[in-house]
Design a protein around this motif. Sequence first.
Motif, PDB file in Angstrom:
ATOM      1  N   VAL A 162      11.560 -30.169  34.474  1.00 12.26           N
ATOM      2  CA  VAL A 162      10.293 -29.724  33.910  1.00 12.26           C
ATOM      3  C   VAL A 162       9.160 -30.077  34.869  1.00 12.26           C
ATOM      4  CG1 VAL A 162       8.753 -29.794  31.908  1.00 12.26           C
ATOM      5  CG2 VAL A 162      11.203 -30.230  31.603  1.00 12.26           C
ATOM      6  N   PRO A 163       8.614 -29.123  35.622  1.00 12.97           N
ATOM      7  CA  PRO A 163       7.422 -29.406  36.415  1.00 12.97           C
ATOM      8  C   PRO A 163       6.199 -29.429  35.495  1.00 12.97           C
ATOM      9  CG  PRO A 163       8.014 -27.108  36.656  1.00 12.97           C
ATOM     10  CD  PRO A 163       9.068 -27.725  35.772  1.00 12.97           C
ATOM     11  N   ALA A 164       5.330 -30.414  35.672  1.00  9.62           N
ATOM     12  CA  ALA A 164       4.199 -30.552  34.750  1.00  9.62           C
ATOM     13  C   ALA A 164       2.957 -31.000  35.519  1.00  9.62           C
ATOM     14  CB  ALA A 164       4.536 -31.559  33.655  1.00  9.62           C
TER      15      ALA A 164
ATOM     16  N   VAL B 195      16.843 -35.107  30.936  1.00  9.15           N
ATOM     17  CA  VAL B 195      15.627 -34.382  31.275  1.00  9.15           C
ATOM     18  C   VAL B 195      14.900 -35.106  32.394  1.00  9.15           C
ATOM     19  CG1 VAL B 195      13.423 -33.495  30.396  1.00  9.15           C
ATOM     20  CG2 VAL B 195      15.429 -33.590  28.877  1.00  9.15           C
ATOM     21  N   PHE B 196      14.468 -34.330  33.404  1.00  6.74           N
ATOM     22  CA  PHE B 196      13.649 -34.848  34.498  1.00  6.74           C
ATOM     23  C   PHE B 196      12.302 -34.130  34.459  1.00  6.74           C
ATOM     24  CE2 PHE B 196      17.964 -35.641  35.752  1.00  6.74           C
ATOM     25  CZ  PHE B 196      17.920 -36.876  36.385  1.00  6.74           C
ATOM     26  N   LEU B 197      11.267 -34.856  34.121  1.00  8.56           N
ATOM     27  CA  LEU B 197       9.923 -34.301  34.125  1.00  8.56           C
ATOM     28  C   LEU B 197       9.199 -34.782  35.377  1.00  8.56           C
ATOM     29  CD1 LEU B 197       7.474 -33.745  31.242  1.00  8.56           C
ATOM     30  CD2 LEU B 197       6.655 -35.017  33.239  1.00  8.56           C
ATOM     31  N   VAL B 198       8.730 -33.839  36.195  1.00  7.50           N
ATOM     32  CA  VAL B 198       8.053 -34.171  37.441  1.00  7.50           C
ATOM     33  C   VAL B 198       6.559 -34.012  37.240  1.00  7.50           C
ATOM     34  CG1 VAL B 198       7.854 -33.678  39.894  1.00  7.50           C
ATOM     35  CG2 VAL B 198      10.048 -33.367  38.740  1.00  7.50           C
ATOM     36  N   ASP B 199       5.853 -35.125  37.283  1.00  9.62           N
ATOM     37  CA  ASP B 199       4.402 -35.132  37.117  1.00  9.62           C
ATOM     38  C   ASP B 199       3.760 -34.719  38.440  1.00  9.62           C
ATOM     39  OD1 ASP B 199       1.764 -35.572  36.573  1.00  9.62           O
ATOM     40  OD2 ASP B 199       1.981 -37.672  36.003  1.00  9.62           O
ATOM     41  N   ASP B 200       3.236 -33.517  38.468  1.00  4.54           N
ATOM     42  CA  ASP B 200       2.729 -32.919  39.701  1.00  4.54           C
ATOM     43  C   ASP B 200       1.236 -33.230  39.894  1.00  4.54           C
ATOM     44  OD1 ASP B 200       2.306 -31.362  41.953  1.00  4.54           O
ATOM     45  OD2 ASP B 200       2.242 -29.481  40.841  1.00  4.54           O
ATOM     46  N   GLY B 201       0.943 -34.489  40.200  1.00  4.54           N
ATOM     47  CA  GLY B 201      -0.429 -34.872  40.510  1.00  4.54           C
ATOM     48  C   GLY B 201      -1.394 -34.692  39.361  1.00  4.54           C
ATOM     49  N   SER B 202      -0.931 -34.938  38.143  1.00  8.88           N
ATOM     50  CA  SER B 202      -1.783 -34.732  36.973  1.00  8.88           C
ATOM     51  C   SER B 202      -2.927 -35.735  36.930  1.00  8.88           C
ATOM     52  CB  SER B 202      -0.953 -34.842  35.684  1.00  8.88           C
ATOM     53  OG  SER B 202       0.072 -33.888  35.650  1.00  8.88           O
TER      54      SER B 202
ATOM     55  N   PRO C 132      18.099 -38.599  27.392  1.00  2.00           N
ATOM     56  CA  PRO C 132      17.424 -39.472  28.361  1.00  2.00           C
ATOM     57  C   PRO C 132      16.348 -38.703  29.124  1.00  2.00           C
ATOM     58  CG  PRO C 132      19.823 -39.643  28.542  1.00  2.00           C
ATOM     59  CD  PRO C 132      19.546 -38.471  27.651  1.00  2.00           C
ATOM     60  N   LEU C 133      15.217 -39.344  29.333  1.00  2.00           N
ATOM     61  CA  LEU C 133      14.102 -38.739  30.057  1.00  2.00           C
ATOM     62  C   LEU C 133      13.743 -39.592  31.257  1.00  2.00           C
ATOM     63  CD1 LEU C 133      11.685 -36.696  30.307  1.00  2.00           C
ATOM     64  CD2 LEU C 133      10.364 -38.327  28.934  1.00  2.00           C
ATOM     65  N   THR C 134      13.646 -38.949  32.410  1.00  2.00           N
ATOM     66  CA  THR C 134      13.123 -39.583  33.616  1.00  2.00           C
ATOM     67  C   THR C 134      11.819 -38.897  33.985  1.00  2.00           C
ATOM     68  OG1 THR C 134      15.323 -40.124  34.465  1.00  2.00           O
ATOM     69  CG2 THR C 134      13.514 -40.051  36.064  1.00  2.00           C
ATOM     70  N   VAL C 135      10.752 -39.676  34.077  1.00  2.00           N
ATOM     71  CA  VAL C 135       9.447 -39.138  34.499  1.00  2.00           C
ATOM     72  C   VAL C 135       9.230 -39.572  35.942  1.00  2.00           C
ATOM     73  CG1 VAL C 135       6.970 -39.107  34.111  1.00  2.00           C
ATOM     74  CG2 VAL C 135       8.524 -39.208  32.160  1.00  2.00           C
ATOM     75  N   ALA C 136       9.119 -38.608  36.832  1.00  2.00           N
ATOM     76  CA  ALA C 136       8.953 -38.899  38.252  1.00  2.00           C
ATOM     77  C   ALA C 136       7.677 -38.247  38.758  1.00  2.00           C
ATOM     78  CB  ALA C 136      10.152 -38.379  39.043  1.00  2.00           C
ATOM     79  N   ALA C 137       7.057 -38.891  39.717  1.00  2.00           N
ATOM     80  CA  ALA C 137       5.863 -38.322  40.332  1.00  2.00           C
ATOM     81  C   ALA C 137       6.260 -37.405  41.476  1.00  2.00           C
ATOM     82  CB  ALA C 137       4.951 -39.431  40.853  1.00  2.00           C
ATOM     83  N   SER C 138       5.598 -36.276  41.572  1.00  2.25           N
ATOM     84  CA  SER C 138       5.841 -35.370  42.691  1.00  2.25           C
ATOM     85  C   SER C 138       5.443 -36.073  43.988  1.00  2.25           C
ATOM     86  CB  SER C 138       5.026 -34.087  42.514  1.00  2.25           C
ATOM     87  OG  SER C 138       5.303 -33.163  43.523  1.00  2.25           O
ATOM     88  N   PRO C 139       6.202 -35.874  45.059  1.00  6.64           N
ATOM     89  CA  PRO C 139       5.917 -36.602  46.308  1.00  6.64           C
ATOM     90  C   PRO C 139       4.718 -36.036  47.050  1.00  6.64           C
ATOM     91  CG  PRO C 139       7.747 -35.117  46.637  1.00  6.64           C
ATOM     92  CD  PRO C 139       7.399 -35.022  45.175  1.00  6.64           C
ATOM     93  N   GLY C 140       3.535 -36.216  46.480  1.00  2.00           N
ATOM     94  CA  GLY C 140       2.307 -35.795  47.152  1.00  2.00           C
ATOM     95  C   GLY C 140       2.019 -34.314  47.009  1.00  2.00           C
TER      96      GLY C 140
ATOM     97  N   LYS D 186       4.068 -25.823  41.952  1.00  4.12           N
ATOM     98  CA  LYS D 186       5.148 -25.822  40.964  1.00  4.12           C
ATOM     99  C   LYS D 186       6.506 -25.924  41.644  1.00  4.12           C
ATOM    100  CE  LYS D 186       7.366 -23.025  37.404  1.00  4.12           C
ATOM    101  NZ  LYS D 186       7.311 -21.798  36.580  1.00  4.12           N
ATOM    102  N   LEU D 187       6.727 -25.136  42.692  1.00  5.34           N
ATOM    103  CA  LEU D 187       8.034 -25.147  43.342  1.00  5.34           C
ATOM    104  C   LEU D 187       8.277 -26.435  44.115  1.00  5.34           C
ATOM    105  CD1 LEU D 187       8.194 -21.417  44.414  1.00  5.34           C
ATOM    106  CD2 LEU D 187       9.600 -22.557  42.689  1.00  5.34           C
ATOM    107  N   TRP D 188       7.226 -27.049  44.633  1.00  4.60           N
ATOM    108  CA  TRP D 188       7.374 -28.355  45.278  1.00  4.60           C
ATOM    109  C   TRP D 188       7.829 -29.391  44.255  1.00  4.60           C
ATOM    110  CZ3 TRP D 188       8.355 -30.332  49.670  1.00  4.60           C
ATOM    111  CH2 TRP D 188       7.978 -31.634  50.028  1.00  4.60           C
ATOM    112  N   ALA D 189       7.256 -29.329  43.051  1.00  2.00           N
ATOM    113  CA  ALA D 189       7.687 -30.237  41.990  1.00  2.00           C
ATOM    114  C   ALA D 189       9.108 -29.922  41.546  1.00  2.00           C
ATOM    115  CB  ALA D 189       6.722 -30.141  40.806  1.00  2.00           C
ATOM    116  N   VAL D 190       9.455 -28.641  41.431  1.00  2.00           N
ATOM    117  CA  VAL D 190      10.814 -28.254  41.055  1.00  2.00           C
ATOM    118  C   VAL D 190      11.819 -28.769  42.088  1.00  2.00           C
ATOM    119  CG1 VAL D 190      12.368 -26.279  40.821  1.00  2.00           C
ATOM    120  CG2 VAL D 190      10.161 -26.270  39.653  1.00  2.00           C
TER     121      VAL D 190
END
Length: 401
Positions: A50-52, A77-84, A103-111, A120-124
């Motif tokens: 989930v890109p967010a 579930v992997f939710l990628v926080d895209d610089g929110s 299970p949920l993993t919240v990860a930050a997009s790498p910059g 969006k695709l960078w987060a995906v």
Amino acid sequence: MSAIAWIAVASLAAWLWLLLGQGFFWRTDVRLPPHEGPDPEDWPPVCVVVPARDEAAVLPGSLPSLLAQDYPGRAEVFLVDDGSRDGTGEVARALARRHGGLPLTVAASPGEPPAGWTGKLWAVRHGIGLARGRAPEYLLLTDADIAHGPDSLRRLVAAARAGGFDLVSQMARLRVESPWERLVVPAFVYFFAQLYPFRWIGRRGGRTAAAAGGCVLLRTEAAERARIPDAVRHAVIDDVALARAVKRSGGHLWLGLAERVDSVRPYPRLRDLWRMVSRSAYAQLRHQPLLLIGTVAGLAVVYLAPPAALVAGSAAGDAAAALAGGLAWLVMTATYVPMLRYYRQPLWLAPLLPCTALLYLLMTVDSAVQHHRGRGAAWKGRTYARPDIVGDEGEAVPGGG
């Protein structure tokens, strides 16, 4: 015959062809089949990505439904926080603590995304990279504003396995509550289906390829073979670009309308809908002025000419123009009725389709104007100019970032 009569006849001919020769695009019966028979003996592992970006407002209406999936196999579930900037990650973690479930993993997009990548695709890409560590057989790519029925994942996987599909996508039912949403949103899906008839997408060996970015179940092996998402990294309209990449690599696709997959994102004002459509409309035309001119002319002849010919012909006593225009308008109206029924909207909206088409025409022109002013496709604080290498792209659905 008069010139307006000839235009009306051309419009009628176009509508008769669309009615019978464009994959019966107007029908709304392409749905996931009922899950019948025994369940797969070994439900494959699935990772949900989930890109967010700035999605704190919609996550309470969507994320709990993902965590509550009734799936017999292993899923997470992997939710990628895209610089929110609105606390999206914190909201996601709080919802997971409150609701439990998968299970949920919240990860930050790498910059910020590098040149040539959309956010969006960078987060995906980051989310898929994390998911690969779990060795899933399938990836579910879904947007942060999409709510899923409790059996959504089970039905997607069952359909993929039963049909031998590498990609199974559902067009989420968009929110239709405000007057502008009622006028614009059902037509959005209607136009999409007209461009990419769902029946054609599922044909083996066919050329038509499309997906709806809000809900895409993708076989991991097919994603690797098609180099997803790297192969479509520049695509502002990423869902159809992804589907085309999968089909080019030999994948088998399916796309249909959803029954229990819904977007919770509101578009209450015309300005909201205008921004959603115009941000990518010119990209659909590959930033080509000649395609823009042809599209404007086509929309005018197919959608605007019928009511104009009926009114003008009646006023001028031109029976041929009035008859051809009226018949074309009638066919147009009839093809729109099934989509309005799918969205549970009043059928008196069907004759207003020319008005909606005029709005889409103006949104497309505005998209081109913004592009030539250097603003590109603007979304959530980012602006994407025309890529140096233009790939295959198609129409967008709400929810991308």
